[in-house]
Design a protein around this motif. Structure first.
Motif, PDB file in Angstrom:
ATOM      1  N   ASN A 129       0.811  -1.208   0.000  1.00  0.00           N
ATOM      2  CA  ASN A 129       0.000   0.000   0.000  1.00  0.00           C
ATOM      3  C   ASN A 129       0.850   1.267   0.000  1.00  0.00           C
ATOM      4  O   ASN A 129       0.349   2.356  -0.267  1.00  0.00           O
ATOM      5  N   ASP A 130       2.132   1.140   0.298  1.00  0.00           N
ATOM      6  CA  ASP A 130       3.020   2.300   0.355  1.00  0.00           C
ATOM      7  C   ASP A 130       3.585   2.669  -1.011  1.00  0.00           C
ATOM      8  O   ASP A 130       3.957   3.814  -1.239  1.00  0.00           O
ATOM      9  N   VAL A 131       3.696   1.688  -1.892  1.00  0.00           N
ATOM     10  CA  VAL A 131       4.392   1.904  -3.163  1.00  0.00           C
ATOM     11  C   VAL A 131       3.562   1.344  -4.310  1.00  0.00           C
ATOM     12  O   VAL A 131       3.026   0.236  -4.225  1.00  0.00           O
ATOM     13  N   TYR A 164      13.101  -2.921 -19.684  1.00  0.00           N
ATOM     14  CA  TYR A 164      11.913  -2.499 -18.945  1.00  0.00           C
ATOM     15  C   TYR A 164      12.280  -1.335 -18.037  1.00  0.00           C
ATOM     16  O   TYR A 164      13.340  -1.358 -17.388  1.00  0.00           O
ATOM     17  N   THR A 165      11.422  -0.331 -18.005  1.00  0.00           N
ATOM     18  CA  THR A 165      11.568   0.774 -17.062  1.00  0.00           C
ATOM     19  C   THR A 165      10.555   0.575 -15.943  1.00  0.00           C
ATOM     20  O   THR A 165       9.344   0.494 -16.200  1.00  0.00           O
ATOM     21  N   CYS A 166      11.054   0.457 -14.717  1.00  0.00           N
ATOM     22  CA  CYS A 166      10.192   0.217 -13.550  1.00  0.00           C
ATOM     23  C   CYS A 166      10.155   1.478 -12.699  1.00  0.00           C
ATOM     24  O   CYS A 166      11.193   1.915 -12.182  1.00  0.00           O
ATOM     25  N   THR A 167       8.975   2.061 -12.569  1.00  0.00           N
ATOM     26  CA  THR A 167       8.804   3.304 -11.817  1.00  0.00           C
ATOM     27  C   THR A 167       8.099   3.023 -10.494  1.00  0.00           C
ATOM     28  O   THR A 167       6.997   2.469 -10.482  1.00  0.00           O
ATOM     29  N   LEU A 168       8.736   3.397  -9.402  1.00  0.00           N
ATOM     30  CA  LEU A 168       8.162   3.242  -8.064  1.00  0.00           C
ATOM     31  C   LEU A 168       7.625   4.590  -7.615  1.00  0.00           C
ATOM     32  O   LEU A 168       8.358   5.587  -7.590  1.00  0.00           O
ATOM     33  N   SER A 169       6.354   4.646  -7.271  1.00  0.00           N
ATOM     34  CA  SER A 169       5.720   5.880  -6.802  1.00  0.00           C
ATOM     35  C   SER A 169       5.311   5.713  -5.347  1.00  0.00           C
ATOM     36  O   SER A 169       4.633   4.748  -4.996  1.00  0.00           O
ATOM     37  N   SER A 170       5.717   6.659  -4.513  1.00  0.00           N
ATOM     38  CA  SER A 170       5.404   6.583  -3.094  1.00  0.00           C
ATOM     39  C   SER A 170       4.002   7.106  -2.814  1.00  0.00           C
ATOM     40  O   SER A 170       3.603   8.157  -3.326  1.00  0.00           O
ATOM     41  N   TYR A 171       3.260   6.374  -1.987  1.00  0.00           N
ATOM     42  CA  TYR A 171       1.925   6.792  -1.553  1.00  0.00           C
ATOM     43  C   TYR A 171       1.864   6.850  -0.029  1.00  0.00           C
ATOM     44  O   TYR A 171       0.814   6.639   0.576  1.00  0.00           O
ATOM     45  N   CYS A 172       2.998   7.157   0.598  1.00  0.00           N
ATOM     46  CA  CYS A 172       3.027   7.228   2.055  1.00  0.00           C
ATOM     47  C   CYS A 172       3.837   8.447   2.481  1.00  0.00           C
ATOM     48  O   CYS A 172       4.454   9.128   1.659  1.00  0.00           O
ATOM     49  N   LYS A 173       3.827   8.739   3.782  1.00  0.00           N
ATOM     50  CA  LYS A 173       4.475   9.933   4.307  1.00  0.00           C
ATOM     51  C   LYS A 173       5.827   9.638   4.935  1.00  0.00           C
ATOM     52  O   LYS A 173       6.257  10.338   5.856  1.00  0.00           O
ATOM     53  N   LYS A 174       6.484   8.606   4.445  1.00  0.00           N
ATOM     54  CA  LYS A 174       7.803   8.277   4.972  1.00  0.00           C
ATOM     55  C   LYS A 174       8.757   8.024   3.815  1.00  0.00           C
ATOM     56  O   LYS A 174       8.344   7.642   2.716  1.00  0.00           O
ATOM     57  N   LEU A 213      13.542   6.392  -1.875  1.00  0.00           N
ATOM     58  CA  LEU A 213      12.235   6.771  -2.409  1.00  0.00           C
ATOM     59  C   LEU A 213      11.587   7.705  -1.396  1.00  0.00           C
ATOM     60  O   LEU A 213      11.143   7.278  -0.333  1.00  0.00           O
ATOM     61  N   GLU A 214      11.547   8.982  -1.741  1.00  0.00           N
ATOM     62  CA  GLU A 214      11.011   9.971  -0.808  1.00  0.00           C
ATOM     63  C   GLU A 214       9.494   9.988  -0.811  1.00  0.00           C
ATOM     64  O   GLU A 214       8.847   9.537  -1.761  1.00  0.00           O
ATOM     65  N   SER A 215       8.937  10.519   0.255  1.00  0.00           N
ATOM     66  CA  SER A 215       7.490  10.568   0.438  1.00  0.00           C
ATOM     67  C   SER A 215       6.801  11.257  -0.737  1.00  0.00           C
ATOM     68  O   SER A 215       7.184  12.354  -1.152  1.00  0.00           O
ATOM     69  N   ASN A 216       5.789  10.579  -1.283  1.00  0.00           N
ATOM     70  CA  ASN A 216       4.953  11.108  -2.360  1.00  0.00           C
ATOM     71  C   ASN A 216       5.752  11.504  -3.606  1.00  0.00           C
ATOM     72  O   ASN A 216       5.332  12.374  -4.371  1.00  0.00           O
ATOM     73  N   LYS A 217       6.897  10.856  -3.817  1.00  0.00           N
ATOM     74  CA  LYS A 217       7.691  11.094  -5.019  1.00  0.00           C
ATOM     75  C   LYS A 217       7.931   9.772  -5.743  1.00  0.00           C
ATOM     76  O   LYS A 217       7.454   8.726  -5.317  1.00  0.00           O
ATOM     77  N   SER A 218       8.669   9.837  -6.848  1.00  0.00           N
ATOM     78  CA  SER A 218       8.911   8.648  -7.651  1.00  0.00           C
ATOM     79  C   SER A 218      10.399   8.404  -7.867  1.00  0.00           C
ATOM     80  O   SER A 218      11.209   9.331  -7.787  1.00  0.00           O
ATOM     81  N   ALA A 219      10.731   7.157  -8.114  1.00  0.00           N
ATOM     82  CA  ALA A 219      12.095   6.757  -8.473  1.00  0.00           C
ATOM     83  C   ALA A 219      11.972   5.604  -9.459  1.00  0.00           C
ATOM     84  O   ALA A 219      10.946   4.917  -9.496  1.00  0.00           O
ATOM     85  N   GLU A 220      12.981   5.399 -10.273  1.00  0.00           N
ATOM     86  CA  GLU A 220      12.890   4.339 -11.267  1.00  0.00           C
ATOM     87  C   GLU A 220      14.219   3.637 -11.480  1.00  0.00           C
ATOM     88  O   GLU A 220      15.283   4.149 -11.123  1.00  0.00           O
ATOM     89  N   PHE A 221      14.135   2.460 -12.059  1.00  0.00           N
ATOM     90  CA  PHE A 221      15.329   1.750 -12.490  1.00  0.00           C
ATOM     91  C   PHE A 221      15.023   1.096 -13.832  1.00  0.00           C
ATOM     92  O   PHE A 221      13.866   0.799 -14.161  1.00  0.00           O
ATOM     93  N   VAL A 222      16.071   0.894 -14.633  1.00  0.00           N
ATOM     94  CA  VAL A 222      15.944   0.289 -15.948  1.00  0.00           C
ATOM     95  C   VAL A 222      16.654  -1.058 -15.920  1.00  0.00           C
ATOM     96  O   VAL A 222      17.784  -1.168 -15.435  1.00  0.00           O
ATOM     97  N   THR A 223      16.008  -2.077 -16.428  1.00  0.00           N
ATOM     98  CA  THR A 223      16.583  -3.420 -16.402  1.00  0.00           C
ATOM     99  C   THR A 223      17.719  -3.548 -17.416  1.00  0.00           C
ATOM    100  O   THR A 223      17.835  -2.756 -18.354  1.00  0.00           O
ATOM    101  N   THR A 224      18.529  -4.555 -17.220  1.00  0.00           N
ATOM    102  CA  THR A 224      19.565  -4.886 -18.191  1.00  0.00           C
ATOM    103  C   THR A 224      18.908  -5.364 -19.487  1.00  0.00           C
ATOM    104  O   THR A 224      17.923  -6.099 -19.458  1.00  0.00           O
ATOM    105  N   ALA A 225      19.444  -4.936 -20.630  1.00  0.00           N
ATOM    106  CA  ALA A 225      18.867  -5.315 -21.913  1.00  0.00           C
ATOM    107  C   ALA A 225      19.006  -6.825 -22.148  1.00  0.00           C
ATOM    108  O   ALA A 225      20.046  -7.419 -21.857  1.00  0.00           O
ATOM    109  N   VAL A 226      17.944  -7.420 -22.643  1.00  0.00           N
ATOM    110  CA  VAL A 226      17.943  -8.842 -22.986  1.00  0.00           C
ATOM    111  C   VAL A 226      17.790  -8.958 -24.498  1.00  0.00           C
ATOM    112  O   VAL A 226      16.849  -8.425 -25.084  1.00  0.00           O
TER     113      VAL A 226
END
Length: 285
Positions: A129-131, A164-174, A213-226
């Motif tokens: 529920n946080d991410v 693949y680009t994986c984007t993590l979005s925070s939905y918590c206050k921590k 990953l800061e509160s209510n912000k986003s971070a991402e990582f890109v996978t190694t090419a296959v």
């Protein structure tokens, strides 16, 4: 008991649906409409509570507790899992998979004590529920250059690379630090030649870390090419061989301090397909 609910949702949309034991009964276009905009419904088991059904957990979450019977101040009961707390509101996961916000003051004293105790133990832990995880796919093609003399080649090949680009979005206050991301890319390989034909699936596993990953912000990582190769070759006797590789999808698992809190696939049904395949293999053993 079956009852009919009629009213107007938070966005002004009207709803008209039948409800059995607190759960909506699908009636085509007349079923209860649930979206990101919250809709208030009255749960039949909690006649004095109004549960707010939500699709996203924009609250403080933690690993869900085991399902238990919650009782309100009127003595009505409901079976649910406690999955988070937002101020003076408990977040419950109902039997139908939906999440509901329930004011703590509407619960029995024992349940209020249970929620408070559970939250003190779990408030610093991370849950699904946080991410929110979003996955996108990019394919780049690399074709074999044509022959300089203009003659047709006996063999053809094409190469692609997928990331693949994986984007993590925070939905918590921590702020969440050191999120470990284990991901596996599944590649199907099929071949045909003098020895016959066959196919197999390769699992390419990798690990990376999202440091912060800061509160209510986003971070991402890109996978190694296959890389995937599609090739065909003709022999002098007219026979030939071919090989085709294609990406099936990716499964991403997120964890903090060794504790998994989110597992997701792209496409979405890949996880279920892999689980079904594993069950079939276990039955055949």
């Amino acid at each position: 008991m079956v009852r009919r609910l009629m009213g107007t949702g938070a966005a002004g949309a009207k709803f008209n649906t039948l409800v059995r034991d607190g759960h909506p009964i699908a009636l085509g276009n007349n079923q209860l409409y649930l979206s990101r905009e919250t809709t208030h419904v009255q749960d039949m088991k909690f006649s004095r509570l109004f549960l707010m059904v939500v699709t996203f957990g924009s609250f403080f979450g933690a690993p869900a507790a085991e399902a238990r019977i919650f009782t309100n101040t009127a003595g009505k009961t409901i079976n649910a899992e406690l999955v988070g707390v937002n101020g003076k509101t408990a977040i419950l996961k109902l039997d139908n998979g939906k999440q509901a916000k329930v004011p703590l003051t509407s619960l029995s004293k024992d349940d209020q004590a249970y929620v408070t105790s559970w939250w003190q133990k779990n408030k610093n832990m991370v849950s699904e529920n946080d991410v929110r995880l979003s996955i996108s796919k990019k394919i780049t093609s690399h074709r074999e250059p044509k022959s300089k003399d203009g003659k047709k080649k006996d063999s053809k090949s094409k190469k692609t690379s997928t990331v693949y680009t994986c984007t993590l979005s925070s939905y918590c206050k921590k702020t969440i630090e050191n999120i470990k991301a284990d991901y596996t890319v599944y590649k199907n390989v099929s071949s045909r030649g003098e020895g016959g034909s066959g196919s197999s699936t390769d699992a390419i596993a990798k690990t990376t870390t999202v440091s912060r990953l800061e509160s209510n912000k986003s971070a991402e990582f890109v996978t190694t090419a296959v890389e995937c190769i599609t090739s065909s070759k003709k022999s002098k006797d007219g026979k030939g061989s071919s090989k085709r590789e294609s990406i099936v999808g990716i499964v991403v698992t997120l964890s903090v301090d060794g504790k998994e809190f989110l597992k997701q696939s792209y496409p979405e049904n890949l996880l279920r397909r892999l689980e079904d395949e594993e069950k079939r293999e276990n039955r055949n053993k």
